[in-house]
Design a protein around this motif. Structure first.
Motif, PDB file in Angstrom:
ATOM      1  N   ILE A   1     -26.062  45.652  -6.434  1.00  0.00           N
ATOM      2  CA  ILE A   1     -25.361  44.918  -7.483  1.00  0.00           C
ATOM      3  C   ILE A   1     -24.195  44.191  -6.822  1.00  0.00           C
ATOM      4  O   ILE A   1     -23.272  44.839  -6.288  1.00  0.00           O
ATOM      5  CB  ILE A   1     -24.845  45.872  -8.584  1.00  0.00           C
ATOM      6  N   PRO A   2     -24.211  42.875  -6.764  1.00  0.00           N
ATOM      7  CA  PRO A   2     -23.087  42.149  -6.141  1.00  0.00           C
ATOM      8  C   PRO A   2     -21.766  42.532  -6.794  1.00  0.00           C
ATOM      9  O   PRO A   2     -21.672  42.657  -8.023  1.00  0.00           O
ATOM     10  CB  PRO A   2     -23.439  40.680  -6.377  1.00  0.00           C
ATOM     11  N   ARG A   3     -20.768  42.712  -5.989  1.00  0.00           N
ATOM     12  CA  ARG A   3     -19.482  43.192  -6.519  1.00  0.00           C
ATOM     13  C   ARG A   3     -18.789  42.152  -7.384  1.00  0.00           C
ATOM     14  O   ARG A   3     -17.899  42.477  -8.169  1.00  0.00           O
ATOM     15  CB  ARG A   3     -18.565  43.608  -5.377  1.00  0.00           C
ATOM     16  N   ASP A   4     -19.160  40.876  -7.238  1.00  0.00           N
ATOM     17  CA  ASP A   4     -18.547  39.821  -8.044  1.00  0.00           C
ATOM     18  C   ASP A   4     -19.381  39.487  -9.275  1.00  0.00           C
ATOM     19  O   ASP A   4     -19.183  38.412  -9.899  1.00  0.00           O
ATOM     20  CB  ASP A   4     -18.371  38.543  -7.196  1.00  0.00           C
ATOM     21  N   SER A   5     -20.321  40.376  -9.636  1.00  0.00           N
ATOM     22  CA  SER A   5     -21.157  40.124 -10.817  1.00  0.00           C
ATOM     23  C   SER A   5     -20.271  40.036 -12.055  1.00  0.00           C
ATOM     24  O   SER A   5     -19.373  40.876 -12.270  1.00  0.00           O
ATOM     25  CB  SER A   5     -22.196  41.228 -10.966  1.00  0.00           C
ATOM     26  N   TYR A   6     -20.575  39.034 -12.885  1.00  0.00           N
ATOM     27  CA  TYR A   6     -19.769  38.776 -14.082  1.00  0.00           C
ATOM     28  C   TYR A   6     -20.404  39.531 -15.245  1.00  0.00           C
ATOM     29  O   TYR A   6     -21.441  39.135 -15.782  1.00  0.00           O
ATOM     30  CB  TYR A   6     -19.734  37.280 -14.344  1.00  0.00           C
ATOM     31  N   VAL A   7     -19.780  40.648 -15.638  1.00  0.00           N
ATOM     32  CA  VAL A   7     -20.326  41.513 -16.681  1.00  0.00           C
ATOM     33  C   VAL A   7     -19.216  41.891 -17.655  1.00  0.00           C
ATOM     34  O   VAL A   7     -18.027  41.652 -17.399  1.00  0.00           O
ATOM     35  CB  VAL A   7     -20.948  42.797 -16.074  1.00  0.00           C
TER      36      VAL A   7
ATOM     37  N   GLU B   1     -19.814  53.699 -16.762  1.00  0.00           N
ATOM     38  CA  GLU B   1     -20.103  53.213 -18.116  1.00  0.00           C
ATOM     39  C   GLU B   1     -20.464  51.736 -18.096  1.00  0.00           C
ATOM     40  O   GLU B   1     -21.366  51.288 -18.818  1.00  0.00           O
ATOM     41  CB  GLU B   1     -18.888  53.455 -19.007  1.00  0.00           C
ATOM     42  N   THR B   2     -19.791  50.942 -17.245  1.00  0.00           N
ATOM     43  CA  THR B   2     -20.084  49.508 -17.157  1.00  0.00           C
ATOM     44  C   THR B   2     -21.499  49.272 -16.617  1.00  0.00           C
ATOM     45  O   THR B   2     -22.240  48.418 -17.130  1.00  0.00           O
ATOM     46  CB  THR B   2     -19.045  48.827 -16.253  1.00  0.00           C
ATOM     47  N   VAL B   3     -21.892  50.017 -15.586  1.00  0.00           N
ATOM     48  CA  VAL B   3     -23.233  49.854 -15.005  1.00  0.00           C
ATOM     49  C   VAL B   3     -24.304  50.272 -16.015  1.00  0.00           C
ATOM     50  O   VAL B   3     -25.351  49.628 -16.136  1.00  0.00           O
ATOM     51  CB  VAL B   3     -23.343  50.658 -13.695  1.00  0.00           C
ATOM     52  N   GLU B   4     -24.047  51.351 -16.758  1.00  0.00           N
ATOM     53  CA  GLU B   4     -25.031  51.798 -17.747  1.00  0.00           C
ATOM     54  C   GLU B   4     -25.249  50.739 -18.827  1.00  0.00           C
ATOM     55  O   GLU B   4     -26.395  50.453 -19.210  1.00  0.00           O
ATOM     56  CB  GLU B   4     -24.580  53.120 -18.377  1.00  0.00           C
ATOM     57  N   GLN B   5     -24.178  50.143 -19.320  1.00  0.00           N
ATOM     58  CA  GLN B   5     -24.334  49.153 -20.385  1.00  0.00           C
ATOM     59  C   GLN B   5     -24.941  47.848 -19.866  1.00  0.00           C
ATOM     60  O   GLN B   5     -25.662  47.162 -20.589  1.00  0.00           O
ATOM     61  CB  GLN B   5     -22.976  48.877 -21.027  1.00  0.00           C
TER      62      GLN B   5
ATOM     63  N   VAL C   1     -17.410  33.855  -9.643  1.00  0.00           N
ATOM     64  CA  VAL C   1     -18.207  35.030 -10.014  1.00  0.00           C
ATOM     65  C   VAL C   1     -19.689  34.720  -9.823  1.00  0.00           C
ATOM     66  O   VAL C   1     -20.101  33.558  -9.687  1.00  0.00           O
ATOM     67  CB  VAL C   1     -17.942  35.443 -11.478  1.00  0.00           C
ATOM     68  N   VAL C   2     -20.498  35.813  -9.815  1.00  0.00           N
ATOM     69  CA  VAL C   2     -21.951  35.730  -9.690  1.00  0.00           C
ATOM     70  C   VAL C   2     -22.552  35.941 -11.063  1.00  0.00           C
ATOM     71  O   VAL C   2     -22.243  36.937 -11.744  1.00  0.00           O
ATOM     72  CB  VAL C   2     -22.498  36.779  -8.695  1.00  0.00           C
ATOM     73  N   LEU C   3     -23.403  34.993 -11.466  1.00  0.00           N
ATOM     74  CA  LEU C   3     -24.074  35.093 -12.762  1.00  0.00           C
ATOM     75  C   LEU C   3     -25.496  35.627 -12.567  1.00  0.00           C
ATOM     76  O   LEU C   3     -26.212  35.170 -11.666  1.00  0.00           O
ATOM     77  CB  LEU C   3     -24.115  33.728 -13.441  1.00  0.00           C
ATOM     78  N   TRP C   4     -25.893  36.586 -13.400  1.00  0.00           N
ATOM     79  CA  TRP C   4     -27.242  37.140 -13.297  1.00  0.00           C
ATOM     80  C   TRP C   4     -28.244  36.232 -14.017  1.00  0.00           C
ATOM     81  O   TRP C   4     -27.907  35.550 -14.985  1.00  0.00           O
ATOM     82  CB  TRP C   4     -27.303  38.531 -13.949  1.00  0.00           C
TER      83      TRP C   4
ATOM     84  N   ILE D   1     -17.524  43.036 -11.781  1.00  0.00           N
ATOM     85  CA  ILE D   1     -17.924  44.425 -11.998  1.00  0.00           C
ATOM     86  C   ILE D   1     -17.085  45.403 -11.187  1.00  0.00           C
ATOM     87  O   ILE D   1     -16.853  46.537 -11.616  1.00  0.00           O
ATOM     88  CB  ILE D   1     -19.429  44.598 -11.697  1.00  0.00           C
ATOM     89  N   ASN D   2     -16.586  44.966 -10.021  1.00  0.00           N
ATOM     90  CA  ASN D   2     -15.782  45.898  -9.231  1.00  0.00           C
ATOM     91  C   ASN D   2     -14.388  46.098  -9.823  1.00  0.00           C
ATOM     92  O   ASN D   2     -13.669  47.013  -9.432  1.00  0.00           O
ATOM     93  CB  ASN D   2     -15.689  45.451  -7.778  1.00  0.00           C
ATOM     94  N   SER D   3     -14.014  45.242 -10.772  1.00  0.00           N
ATOM     95  CA  SER D   3     -12.724  45.447 -11.438  1.00  0.00           C
ATOM     96  C   SER D   3     -12.753  46.678 -12.330  1.00  0.00           C
ATOM     97  O   SER D   3     -11.693  47.244 -12.664  1.00  0.00           O
ATOM     98  CB  SER D   3     -12.354  44.211 -12.265  1.00  0.00           C
ATOM     99  N   ALA D   4     -13.922  47.118 -12.776  1.00  0.00           N
ATOM    100  CA  ALA D   4     -14.010  48.318 -13.608  1.00  0.00           C
ATOM    101  C   ALA D   4     -13.481  49.530 -12.871  1.00  0.00           C
ATOM    102  O   ALA D   4     -12.857  50.416 -13.470  1.00  0.00           O
ATOM    103  CB  ALA D   4     -15.468  48.552 -14.037  1.00  0.00           C
ATOM    104  N   PHE D   5     -13.702  49.569 -11.555  1.00  0.00           N
ATOM    105  CA  PHE D   5     -13.185  50.687 -10.766  1.00  0.00           C
ATOM    106  C   PHE D   5     -11.659  50.641 -10.716  1.00  0.00           C
ATOM    107  O   PHE D   5     -10.989  51.674 -10.719  1.00  0.00           O
ATOM    108  CB  PHE D   5     -13.770  50.623  -9.354  1.00  0.00           C
TER     109      PHE D   5
END
Length: 451
Positions: free
Chosen positions: A251-257, A281-285, A435-438, A267-271
Motif C-alpha cells: 500500500i503506497p504510503r501516500d495513498s489518498y484515503v 482501522e483506516t486499512v480495514e475501512q 498523493v496517490v489515487l487508487w 494513509i501514513n498520516s493515520a499512524f
C-alpha cells in the motif's frame, strides 16, 4: 528228572491223564487231570459242536483236529476220598513265573541311562552355492556355526533418543517463552472492526523511527536525526489461507484515503494521528479486510535482523546511487548487509519513485523470510540465537500476538508469495501534498479476491 521238579509220576493214580512222554497233564491250577471213564454213558454232541464231558465220542477221536487236553471236573479231584491203595496227592512244583511288563522291576531300562547315545555321523560343512553355481568344501572338521540373527533391542535402545528429543522440545519451549516475553506489544486492534473475512490477514508496518539508535548507528545507517514515531515508511498487507498461495499487497504510503475522524489524507498520516490502532482501522475501512495480526519494525531493528541471518542476496537490475539513503550499489547479484539493505528498501531514486520502492520492499522481505527459515540458519546456533534475540527485541506486535504467530508468518512467506500493489489510477496535488489515487474498480476487485 522233570524240569518242573523231582519225578513222582509213580505216586499218581492210574486214571491221571498223561502225555506221549508219560508226564501227567496239569490244568491251569497245576493239578493233574483225570482220564475220562470209558463206561460213561454215550451221547451225541449237543447243538453248536461243543464236546460234553462223558459223551460217546472221545475228544481225541475227532478226525482232522488236534487233540486238546481233556477237561477235568475240579469237584472230582477236590473231594475224592483217600483209600488205602491210593497214595496221597502231592502237588507238583509250579513252573517259574514269567516276568510281567506291568511290574516296575520287569520294565526295560532306557538305554541312555546305562550307555551314552551313539555319536552322530560327522558331516562335512559345505558352503552354499555362489552366484556361479559352484560349491566349496571346507573338508573334515566341525560344522561352521551360523551367525546369530540380531534381535531388536526394543524400547531400551530408544531411551537415549527419547531423552534427546525431550530435551530439545523442552529447550525449544523455554526459548520460545523467553523470546515471547521480550516482544514489544502495543494496542493495535480498533474498537470497531469490519466483519470477519476468510483467511488470515497481517498488517506489516515499517516505521521510520530512530528511537534507540546511537549517534554512531545513525551515521552508519544514514537515517538522520530522531524524529519520533510519527510516520510509517512501509505499509504491507499479507493474506494467506487454505488452498491459496500467500499474497503480499503493498500500500503506497501516500495513498489518498479516508482516515476515521480526520477526513481525507495520506494513509501514513493515520499512524501520526492515532498510532497503530487508527492505522489498522483506516486499512480495514479502505480494503474491507479484517486485520488479525499486527507487526511493526523500525530502522535499527530491520538492519539488525538482516545482519543476524548473515546478509541477504539481492539481484539489483540497475546501479543505485542515492545519497539520501546512504547507498551506492552496482548492478548485479550481491549480498546486502544491514545498512545496505536498509538503504535499498528506503531509496526512491527510481523512475516511478514510491511505486518502485514498494516493489523492492516486497522482494527484499520475501528474500529475508526465506533466509531466516533456511535450515542453514535454523540449525546454526551462531545464527539462530542472534536471530531470535533480534526479532524478539525489535518487533512490535499487537497485544494478542505471540512469537509463534511470527514464526507462522515466516513459514507462510517462505513457501512463496504472490506480490501485488494496490492498483494506482494517478496522482494529484492536494492540500496535504502530492498523493496517490487508487483505481477504485481494480482495487475493489483485488480486495474482493482476498475476502
Amino acid at each position: 528228572m522233570d524240569s518242573r521238579g523231582p519225578s513222582h509220576h509213580g505216586d499218581l493214580p492210574d486214571d491221571i491223564a498223561r502225555d506221549s512222554r508219560g508226564r501227567p497233564i496239569l490244568d491251569r491250577f497245576g493239578r493233574p487231570v483225570r482220564r475220562r471213564r470209558r463206561d460213561a454213558p454215550s451221547g451225541s454232541r449237543p447243538e453248536g459242536g461243543r464236546h460234553v464231558p462223558g459223551s460217546a465220542q472221545p475228544r481225541g477221536e475227532r478226525p482232522g483236529r488236534p487233540v486238546p487236553p481233556p477237561r477235568r471236573n475240579p469237584e472230582e479231584t477236590r473231594y475224592t476220598p483217600r483209600t488205602p491203595d491210593r497214595p496221597p496227592y502231592t502237588r507238583p512244583t509250579p513252573p517259574p513265573e514269567r516276568p510281567s511288563r506291568y511290574r516296575p522291576e520287569a520294565r526295560p531300562v532306557p538305554r541312555y541311562r546305562h550307555e551314552p547315545p551313539a555319536p552322530r555321523p560327522e558331516r562335512r560343512p559345505v558352503r552354499p552355492e555362489r552366484h556361479d553355481g559352484e560349491r566349496r568344501d571346507f573338508g573334515p572338521g566341525p560344522r561352521p556355526r551360523r551367525p546369530r540373527r540380531r534381535r531388536g533391542c526394543g524400547m531400551g535402545c530408544m531411551t537415549p533418543f527419547l531423552l534427546i528429543i525431550g530435551m530439545v522440545l523442552t529447550l525449544t519451549v523455554v526459548i520460545g517463552l523467553w523470546a515471547d516475553a521480550k516482544l514489544n506489544r502495543v494496542e493495535a486492534t480498533p474498537a470497531q472492526q469490519v466483519a470477519n473475512t476468510a483467511g488470515t490477514n497481517w498488517l506489516l508496518v515499517g516505521s521510520d523511527s530512530r528511537q534507540g539508535l546511537t549517534q554512531e548507528e545513525i551515521d552508519t545507517l544514514g537515517t538522520g536525526g530522531d524524529i519520533g514515531v510519527g510516520r510509517t515508511d512501509t505499509i504491507m498487507l499479507l493474506h494467506y489461507g487454505r488452498g491459496s498461495k500467500p499474497t503480499l499487497v503493498s500500500i503506497p504510503r501516500d495513498s489518498y484515503v479516508n482516515i476515521p475522524g480526520y477526513g481525507m489524507n495520506k494513509i501514513n498520516s493515520a499512524f501520526t494521528f492515532g498510532g497503530p490502532q487508527l492505522l489498522t482501522e483506516t486499512v480495514e475501512q479502505a480494503t474491507g479486510l479484517r486485520i488479525d495480526h499486527y507487526a511493526e519494525i523500525g530502522f535499527g531493528g530491520f538492519a539488525g535482523l538482516v545482519d543476524a541471518v548473515g546478509g541477504v542476496e539481492m539481484c539489483v537490475t540497475e546501479a543505485i546511487n542515492d545519497p539520501l539513503a546512504n547507498i551506492d550499489l552496482p548492478a548485479g547479484c550481491q549480498d546486502l548487509a544491514g545498512p545496505e539493505a536498509l538503504g535499498y528498501v528506503r531509496s526512491r531514486a527510481f523512475a516511478m519513485g514510491d511505486l518502485d520502492r514498494v516493489s523492492h520492499q516486497r522482494e527484499f522481505l520475501s528474500a529475508l523470510m526465506e533466509k531466516a527459515t533456511d535450515p542453514t540458519t535454523l540449525l546454526n546456533p551462531f545464527r539462530l540465537g542472534p536471530l531470535i534475540s533480534r526479532a524478539s527485541g525489535t518487533f512490535t506486535v499487537g497485544t494478542g500476538d505471540h512469537i509463534w504467530n511470527l514464526a507462522r508468518l515466516a513459514l507462510a512467506m517462505r513457501s512463496g508469495v504472490v506480490t501485488e500493489t494496490v492498483p494506482v489510477g494517478g496522482f494529484r496535488d492536494t492540500a496535504v501534498g502530492n498523493v496517490v489515487l487508487w483505481d477504485e474498480a481494480a482495487a475493489q476487485s483485488l480486495f474482493d479476491s482476498l475476502r
